[in-house]
Design an enzyme around this catalytic site. Sequence first.
Site, PDB file in Angstrom:
ATOM      1  N   HIS A 124       4.688   8.873  12.910  1.00 29.96           N
ATOM      2  CA  HIS A 124       3.983   7.928  12.051  1.00 29.96           C
ATOM      3  C   HIS A 124       4.711   7.694  10.724  1.00 29.96           C
ATOM      4  O   HIS A 124       4.360   6.783   9.966  1.00 29.96           O
ATOM      5  CB  HIS A 124       2.567   8.440  11.787  1.00 29.96           C
ATOM      6  CG  HIS A 124       1.576   7.355  11.506  1.00 29.96           C
ATOM      7  ND1 HIS A 124       1.907   6.020  11.462  1.00 29.96           N
ATOM      8  CD2 HIS A 124       0.232   7.402  11.257  1.00 29.96           C
ATOM      9  CE1 HIS A 124       0.841   5.298  11.191  1.00 29.96           C
ATOM     10  NE2 HIS A 124      -0.197   6.120  11.058  1.00 29.96           N
TER      11      HIS A 124
ATOM     12  N   ASP B 221       4.292   2.426  12.555  1.00 27.52           N
ATOM     13  CA  ASP B 221       2.891   2.195  12.212  1.00 27.52           C
ATOM     14  C   ASP B 221       2.057   1.999  13.474  1.00 27.52           C
ATOM     15  O   ASP B 221       2.591   1.760  14.570  1.00 27.52           O
ATOM     16  CB  ASP B 221       2.755   0.958  11.321  1.00 27.52           C
ATOM     17  CG  ASP B 221       3.365   1.171   9.946  1.00 27.52           C
ATOM     18  OD1 ASP B 221       3.385   2.337   9.489  1.00 27.52           O
ATOM     19  OD2 ASP B 221       3.841   0.192   9.338  1.00 27.52           O
TER      20      ASP B 221
END
Length: 420
Positions: free
Chosen positions: A391, A395
């Site tokens: 992450h 995204d």
Amino acid sequence: MTKEIRVPTLGESVTEATVAQWMKKVGDTVSIDENLVELETDKVSLEVPSSVAGVIREIKVSEGTTVGLDAVLCIIDDAAQDHAQPTMVNASLEQTQKNGTFGNQRANLSTMQETVQAHQEHSPAVRKIVADNNLEVASVAGSGKDGRLLKADVMHLQHNEASKQAQSTDPASMQETRISYIKEGDDENKIERVRMSKLRSTISRRLKAAQNTAAILTTFNDVDMTNIIALRKEYKETFEKKHGVKLGFMGLFAKAVIAALKEIPEINAEIDNDEIVYKNYYNIGIAVGTDKGLVVPVVRGADNKTISEIEKEIYQYGQKAREGRLGIEDMTGGTFTISNGGVYGSLLSTPILNAPQSGILGMHRTEQRPVVIDGKIEIRSMMYLALSYDHRIVDGKEAVTFLVRVKQAIEDPQRLILDI
């Protein structure tokens, strides 16, 4: 003059190895390219050969020690070679000839020569296990190339021999042991402690390091496998006849993944300190389970290969993995990984990243489930897909889009042909 033997390059992202086994000891004479020591990493076991001929003067690291790149393993004196000692078999044969006894003894020695010659064709690791356990391997067919014995073969033989010895134990003592084992309340007798292998230990450290470094998140989707199953059923015989390999799902999934990676390049990238390294090539790692642990051989340049070429390479890697013949070069350079837990019956999982990669796709078992299509309930062959991603670089929007693109390509295989 002395020569230092050092830890070789172990492959991309591999910075250390464990000394699993020394095949030589101080004072032993070695020849060029003769294996000295076996190292284990989280990806593969490899044997380090001697670059010179000579005598081992010093061993710097003991078995079980973790060593880094370029660490000194041992020192060889290349000016102290000993060529004077004849082999025991040849010496025995000469003595037999002098004594004039050429009957059964000569036949036995000839057989011994053939056995020793065949035995020397095996790796030092195999020869050491055979010698240490006094195993009879003359009639054993190895699973390696040309019947060559592999380490797994002799370890299996060693296990069988141990089992035979256990079965021949006195029945009274066996009964006493069994009673002790099931003694009520004595839980300690029901515990077996086995030292973790060096390979498993390294795997555990690297997986924990991946969790501690990356911000791992997993997103899920399901895919209707009905059309791709029908496609495979229709063309599998023609495909196998033409290309010499079965038509599986992995080649099609690899192509679907590559198309999605081209649209979402962050998932094919990695973080290097404060930089994002975008990779404009597609080396797809295929996770393979072995008796020693999980390995991930890499299909390089998969975007430039046909589905049949990918399937052939995956099949060859599977063979090498089962035979313990995968090398460092087979498992380095990957940019993205596919793991198929469905072959073991997994319904759903959250795969862990193969550092330093930023994404891994988890496939699962296919099962028939009721789904709603155009307002009607139909029974379809469905599979859950899982994408674990870093992450820090990817995204949620990109991760979901990636899975949707894979889903679309698998549900409508013509998209792969049309590149849309």
